[in-house]
Scaffold this motif. Structure first.
Motif, PDB file in Angstrom:
ATOM      1  N   GLY A 106       0.807  -1.220   0.000  1.00 50.22           N
ATOM      2  CA  GLY A 106       0.000   0.000   0.000  1.00 50.22           C
ATOM      3  C   GLY A 106       0.834   1.260   0.000  1.00 50.22           C
ATOM      4  N   ILE A 109       2.479   1.665  -3.519  1.00 53.87           N
ATOM      5  CA  ILE A 109       1.509   2.122  -4.525  1.00 53.87           C
ATOM      6  C   ILE A 109       1.123   3.574  -4.261  1.00 53.87           C
ATOM      7  N   SER A 110       0.828   3.900  -3.011  1.00 50.87           N
ATOM      8  CA  SER A 110       0.435   5.261  -2.663  1.00 50.87           C
ATOM      9  C   SER A 110       1.534   6.268  -3.000  1.00 50.87           C
ATOM     10  N   SER A 142       1.651   9.260   3.080  1.00 54.64           N
ATOM     11  CA  SER A 142       1.009   7.948   3.072  1.00 54.64           C
ATOM     12  C   SER A 142       0.643   7.408   4.456  1.00 54.64           C
ATOM     13  N   ARG A 335      -5.214   6.345  -1.998  1.00 52.29           N
ATOM     14  CA  ARG A 335      -5.539   5.479  -0.863  1.00 52.29           C
ATOM     15  C   ARG A 335      -6.485   4.363  -1.303  1.00 52.29           C
ATOM     16  N   SER A 338      -4.395   1.982  -3.364  1.00 52.10           N
ATOM     17  CA  SER A 338      -3.371   1.270  -2.595  1.00 52.10           C
ATOM     18  C   SER A 338      -3.956   0.212  -1.658  1.00 52.10           C
TER      19      SER A 338
END
Length: 418
Positions: A106, A109-110, A142, A335, A338
């Motif tokens: 996450g 990706i974020s 993040s 978000r 992610s």
């Protein structure tokens, strides 16, 4: 004014904020503190316009003192250690795989989605910020606020699995995001001198993370053995021991050029779980955990005070705040992506509640960690834009998401019940 006077002022204001919110506003901690911080900023801006001498004094306090070292060496380390100390691996045992995947994947990706999105957003607005610093912003924004998340979700009848994933992911992504942000910052400085390749990037990430884990495991186990040896009645000795370990771990990691923040997270995990494990007689007393919870709450309040004051010396430019408002939309979208991608992938081999994505995404409020990271950054061209965007995103996240999460929860579980 001496630095101790300034620290006393921050602590006093933080105490006042907590008191007002607890007994009068009665809002979730992060929401109430943010509203009061905005009120402080507005009041200070009015006083600055009415009393020129007050404006000069305020600017001197904020500009003459470098808060970078205090925030980076002390506040971040203490907050990460305190957060990690609260994690109970026994409760996370069944959910460790989804929690770790959500936190690690996450954050990556974020960071990528926010960094690239903000880079093109700033170009569209007419502001210039290097792509590496945009990625730094993506990483530092993040982390989600575990205090705000857990205090909200406990009011609703969530499944134990979902509640564990929310709390665990929120606590783990703090340390991971800090490591990613600081590593990207090192890479941003390196690219100013020479070109770096993928091998260099992997080496920096690897040495930072692995080195921090090694130091954290060593000092965490050492701390556990010392706490086991010390009698639980020696309250002050156990508390001072944990304080000394956090400070020593931070300095040792800095000296060896590895991730100090990863080290304190690992230390917190080891001491928090080994100290409470069943095969010993509570190596660390309850008051140790209560002390660090208090430290986390206090520092979180002080950070809201500090960023409220910091806005007084940042240019009040429309394009900076417009960038922040658009950045909030990008961060919220990131978000959802992610948490959506990992949950969708894991749902093929593991049962995942149908409302997981909405609850995790909308409940992921931003709080103290992004504030501390943004204010602790060294000087570079575009830092003011980055701090302003961080401030705006955190404000929008805490107020908009924080005030609407209860409605989302009620709507979600009404549907579930129906």
């Amino acid at each position: 004014m001496q630095i101790l006077d300034i620290l006393a002022l921050f602590i006093f204001l933080a105490g006042v904020f907590i008191y007002i919110n607890t007994y009068y506003l009665k809002l979730p901690s992060s929401v109430g503190l943010m509203i009061l911080a905005l009120g402080l900023s507005l009041a200070m801006l009015v006083l600055n316009e009415l009393i020129p001498e007050f404006k000069l004094g305020t600017e001197r306090i904020l500009k003459d003192y470098d808060y970078h070292e205090v925030l980076y060496q002390l506040v971040l380390s203490f907050m990460l250690f305190a957060g990690a100390l609260q994690i109970d691996f026994k409760k996370l045992a069944e959910e460790r795989t989804p929690v770790l995947i959500l936190a690690l994947v996450g954050v990556i990706i974020s960071t990528t989605v926010v960094g690239i999105g903000v880079f093109y957003l700033l170009q569209w607005i007419g502001l210039d910020l290097d792509i590496m610093y945009c990625l730094v912003f993506g990483a530092l924004i993040s982390p989600t606020d575990p205090i705000a998340v857990t205090s909200t979700i406990r009011k609703y009848n969530l499944s134990k699995n979902l509640e564990t994933r929310i709390a665990g992911e929120s606590l783990f992504n703090d340390g991971i995001a800090v490591v990613v942000a600081l590593t990207l910052l090192d890479l941003a400085h390196s690219t100013e001198d020479h070109y770096i390749g993928i091998v260099d990037i992997l080496w920096v990430f690897g040495t930072d993370i692995v080195g921090g884990i090694v130091i954290g495991l060593f000092l965490g186990y050492l701390g556990y053995r010392l706490l086991k040896y010390i009698d639980n009645d020696e309250v002050e000795v156990e508390v001072l021991m944990t304080l000394a370990l956090v400070m020593a771990g931070t300095q040792l990691a800095e000296f060896t050029h590895v991730s100090a923040k990863q080290a304190v997270v690992i230390m917190g995990l080891v001491i928090g779980n080994e100290g409470k494990s069943g095969h010993v007689t509570s190596a660390a007393g309850d008051y140790v955990f209560k002390f660090w919870y208090l430290i986390e709450e206090t520092l979180n309040a002080m950070l809201f005070v500090l960023i409220g004051l910091e806005m007084l010396i940042i240019p009040l430019r429309f394009d900076y705040f417009a960038a922040g408002l658009f950045a909030f939309i990008i961060v919220l979208f990131a978000r959802y992506v992610s948490v959506g991608i990992p949950i969708s992938a894991m749902s093929t081999f593991r049962k995942m509640e149908g409302n997981s994505i909405n609850v995790l995404a909308w409940g992921g409020l931003r709080g103290g960690i992004p504030i501390a990271l943004s204010l602790s950054l060294p000087e570079f061209e575009g830092k003011e834009v980055l701090i302003t965007m961080t401030y705006t995103v955190v404000v929008c996240s805490v107020l908009y998401q924080g005030l609407t999460v209860p409605y989302l929860m009620r709507l979600t579980f009404n549907k579930k019940e129906g």
